[in-house]
Design a protein around this motif. Structure first.
Motif, mmCIF file in Angstrom:
data_model
loop_
_atom_site.group_PDB
_atom_site.id
_atom_site.type_symbol
_atom_site.label_atom_id
_atom_site.label_comp_id
_atom_site.label_asym_id
_atom_site.label_seq_id
_atom_site.Cartn_x
_atom_site.Cartn_y
_atom_site.Cartn_z
ATOM 1 N N ALA A 239 16.049 34.448 3.752
ATOM 2 C CA ALA A 239 17.499 34.861 3.495
ATOM 3 C C ALA A 239 17.985 35.819 4.478
ATOM 4 O O ALA A 239 18.924 35.621 5.234
ATOM 5 N N ALA A 240 17.303 36.967 4.654
ATOM 6 C CA ALA A 240 17.668 37.970 5.308
ATOM 7 C C ALA A 240 17.765 37.576 7.054
ATOM 8 O O ALA A 240 18.836 38.070 7.500
ATOM 9 N N TRP A 241 16.900 36.857 7.447
ATOM 10 C CA TRP A 241 16.847 36.159 8.677
ATOM 11 C C TRP A 241 18.082 35.587 9.009
ATOM 12 O O TRP A 241 18.608 35.706 9.862
ATOM 13 N N ALA A 242 18.290 34.661 8.021
ATOM 14 C CA ALA A 242 19.512 33.918 8.141
ATOM 15 C C ALA A 242 20.784 34.562 8.076
ATOM 16 O O ALA A 242 21.638 34.059 8.968
ATOM 17 N N ALA A 243 20.906 35.610 7.313
ATOM 18 C CA ALA A 243 21.944 36.381 7.405
ATOM 19 C C ALA A 243 22.277 37.346 8.644
ATOM 20 O O ALA A 243 23.035 37.435 9.532
ATOM 21 N N ALA A 244 21.151 37.787 9.334
ATOM 22 C CA ALA A 244 21.060 38.315 10.506
ATOM 23 C C ALA A 244 21.367 37.455 11.618
ATOM 24 O O ALA A 244 21.972 37.955 12.677
ATOM 25 N N HIS A 245 21.219 36.428 11.777
ATOM 26 C CA HIS A 245 21.231 35.585 12.949
ATOM 27 C C HIS A 245 22.047 34.295 12.799
ATOM 28 O O HIS A 245 22.161 33.603 13.626
ATOM 29 N N HIS A 246 22.867 34.467 11.818
ATOM 30 C CA HIS A 246 23.808 33.305 11.616
ATOM 31 C C HIS A 246 24.819 33.267 12.702
ATOM 32 O O HIS A 246 25.258 32.048 13.178
ATOM 33 N N GLU A 247 25.201 34.373 13.295
ATOM 34 C CA GLU A 247 26.269 34.240 14.412
ATOM 35 C C GLU A 247 25.495 33.602 15.664
ATOM 36 O O GLU A 247 26.213 32.944 16.533
ATOM 37 N N ASP A 248 24.170 34.036 15.864
ATOM 38 C CA ASP A 248 23.504 33.522 16.970
ATOM 39 C C ASP A 248 23.367 32.199 17.185
ATOM 40 O O ASP A 248 23.680 31.240 17.977
ATOM 41 N N ILE A 249 23.138 31.301 15.887
ATOM 42 C CA ILE A 249 22.944 30.085 15.486
ATOM 43 C C ILE A 249 24.389 29.367 15.517
ATOM 44 O O ILE A 249 24.746 28.364 16.342
ATOM 45 N N ALA A 250 25.444 29.902 15.182
ATOM 46 C CA ALA A 250 26.851 29.337 15.311
ATOM 47 C C ALA A 250 27.037 29.222 16.747
ATOM 48 O O ALA A 250 27.763 28.353 17.209
ATOM 49 N N ALA A 251 26.660 30.386 17.585
ATOM 50 C CA ALA A 251 27.295 30.266 18.956
ATOM 51 C C ALA A 251 26.389 29.245 19.693
ATOM 52 O O ALA A 251 26.899 28.554 20.576
ATOM 53 N N SER A 252 25.163 29.270 19.333
ATOM 54 C CA SER A 252 24.433 27.933 20.058
ATOM 55 C C SER A 252 24.791 26.717 19.481
ATOM 56 O O SER A 252 25.048 25.742 20.394
ATOM 57 N N ARG A 253 25.320 26.559 18.362
ATOM 58 C CA ARG A 253 25.823 25.091 18.038
ATOM 59 C C ARG A 253 27.149 24.888 18.734
ATOM 60 O O ARG A 253 27.326 23.598 19.185
ATOM 61 N N ARG A 254 27.929 25.871 18.877
ATOM 62 C CA ARG A 254 29.318 25.926 19.760
ATOM 63 C C ARG A 254 28.771 25.476 21.239
ATOM 64 O O ARG A 254 29.444 24.499 21.499
ATOM 65 N N THR A 255 27.985 26.193 21.674
ATOM 66 C CA THR A 255 27.585 25.573 23.047
ATOM 67 C C THR A 255 26.951 24.100 23.074
ATOM 68 O O THR A 255 26.968 23.489 24.026
ATOM 69 N N HIS A 256 26.055 23.790 22.111
ATOM 70 C CA HIS A 256 25.351 22.556 22.122
ATOM 71 C C HIS A 256 26.487 21.476 22.076
ATOM 72 O O HIS A 256 26.605 20.285 22.778
ATOM 73 N N GLU A 257 27.765 21.707 21.189
ATOM 74 C CA GLU A 257 28.788 20.731 21.206
ATOM 75 C C GLU A 257 29.528 20.559 22.446
ATOM 76 O O GLU A 257 29.801 19.358 22.876
ATOM 77 N N GLN A 258 29.455 21.723 23.553
ATOM 78 C CA GLN A 258 30.101 21.435 24.713
ATOM 79 C C GLN A 258 28.942 20.860 25.603
ATOM 80 O O GLN A 258 29.243 20.186 26.546
ATOM 81 N N THR A 259 27.716 21.326 25.633
ATOM 82 C CA THR A 259 26.856 20.848 26.746
ATOM 83 C C THR A 259 25.729 20.028 26.336
ATOM 84 O O THR A 259 25.233 19.453 27.425
ATOM 85 N N GLY A 260 25.583 19.610 24.907
ATOM 86 C CA GLY A 260 24.612 19.023 24.744
ATOM 87 C C GLY A 260 22.949 19.739 24.882
ATOM 88 O O GLY A 260 22.968 20.770 25.220
ATOM 89 N N VAL A 261 21.831 18.989 24.751
ATOM 90 C CA VAL A 261 20.699 19.478 24.727
ATOM 91 C C VAL A 261 19.903 18.512 25.623
ATOM 92 O O VAL A 261 20.096 17.512 25.958
ATOM 93 N N GLY A 262 18.688 19.156 25.789
ATOM 94 C CA GLY A 262 17.634 18.131 26.393
ATOM 95 C C GLY A 262 17.728 18.191 27.936
ATOM 96 O O GLY A 262 18.373 18.943 28.589
ATOM 97 N N ARG A 263 17.719 16.998 28.492
ATOM 98 C CA ARG A 263 17.883 16.839 29.790
ATOM 99 C C ARG A 263 19.115 17.159 30.493
ATOM 100 O O ARG A 263 19.260 17.603 31.537
ATOM 101 N N GLU A 264 20.172 16.631 29.668
ATOM 102 C CA GLU A 264 21.500 16.937 30.208
ATOM 103 C C GLU A 264 21.842 18.332 30.334
ATOM 104 O O GLU A 264 22.449 19.039 31.141
ATOM 105 N N LYS A 265 21.433 19.163 29.216
ATOM 106 C CA LYS A 265 21.600 20.520 29.138
ATOM 107 C C LYS A 265 20.801 21.194 30.327
ATOM 108 O O LYS A 265 21.191 21.943 31.331
#
Length: 138
Positions: A105-131
């Motif tokens: 739970a502490a890890w989730a609280a400490a890294h929620h902003e990093d994960i949110a940023a990654s999700r925003r990036t993913h929405e814009q660029t995708g993952v895998g080969r395209e990214k």
């Protein structure tokens, strides 16, 4: 052809890997993590547990509590009073999970902003080969 490398905990305990998956399914559930960590300091009544865990429905709390009791992680005590009073507390087995659950739970609280940023990036660029293609062109 290259030889396949197989590793991980299921290889370390091949006889128990099905049961390990079942237990991890229970203790890795978000509601389980929150219920166990909420019961870390005291036994609580159902309504106090529900009020302490924002977003949990009555149904999910009931399902989670029954599963934790079945697995021996939680003790349910019903008192013969009117109105009825029921309290929940961790067993010794449930308490043995506290450090891991609270760390998760502490890890989730400490890294929620990093994960949110990654999700925003993913929405814009995708993952895998395209990214990867986009990053290599930059």
């Amino acid at each position: 052809m290259a030889e396949r490398t197989i590793s991980g905990p299921c290889q370390a305990w091949p006889e128990e890997n099905k049961f390990i998956r079942e237990v991890l399914d229970r203790i890795g559930d978000k509601w389980t993590v929150l219920v166990i960590s909420t019961l870390a300091d005291a036994r609580l009544r159902y309504s106090d547990l529900q009020a302490s865990i924002p977003g949990i429905s009555q149904r999910m709390l009931t399902v989670t509590l029954k599963a934790l009791e079945r697995d021996g992680l939680l003790l349910r005590t019903a008192y013969p009073e009117i109105p009825p009073r029921v309290e929940y507390e961790l067993t010794a087995l449930g308490r043995s999970l506290l450090d891991s659950v609270i760390a998760l739970a502490a890890w989730a609280a400490a890294h929620h902003e990093d994960i949110a940023a990654s999700r925003r990036t993913h929405e814009q660029t995708g993952v895998g080969r395209e990214k990867a293609r986009t990053e290599s062109v930059s």
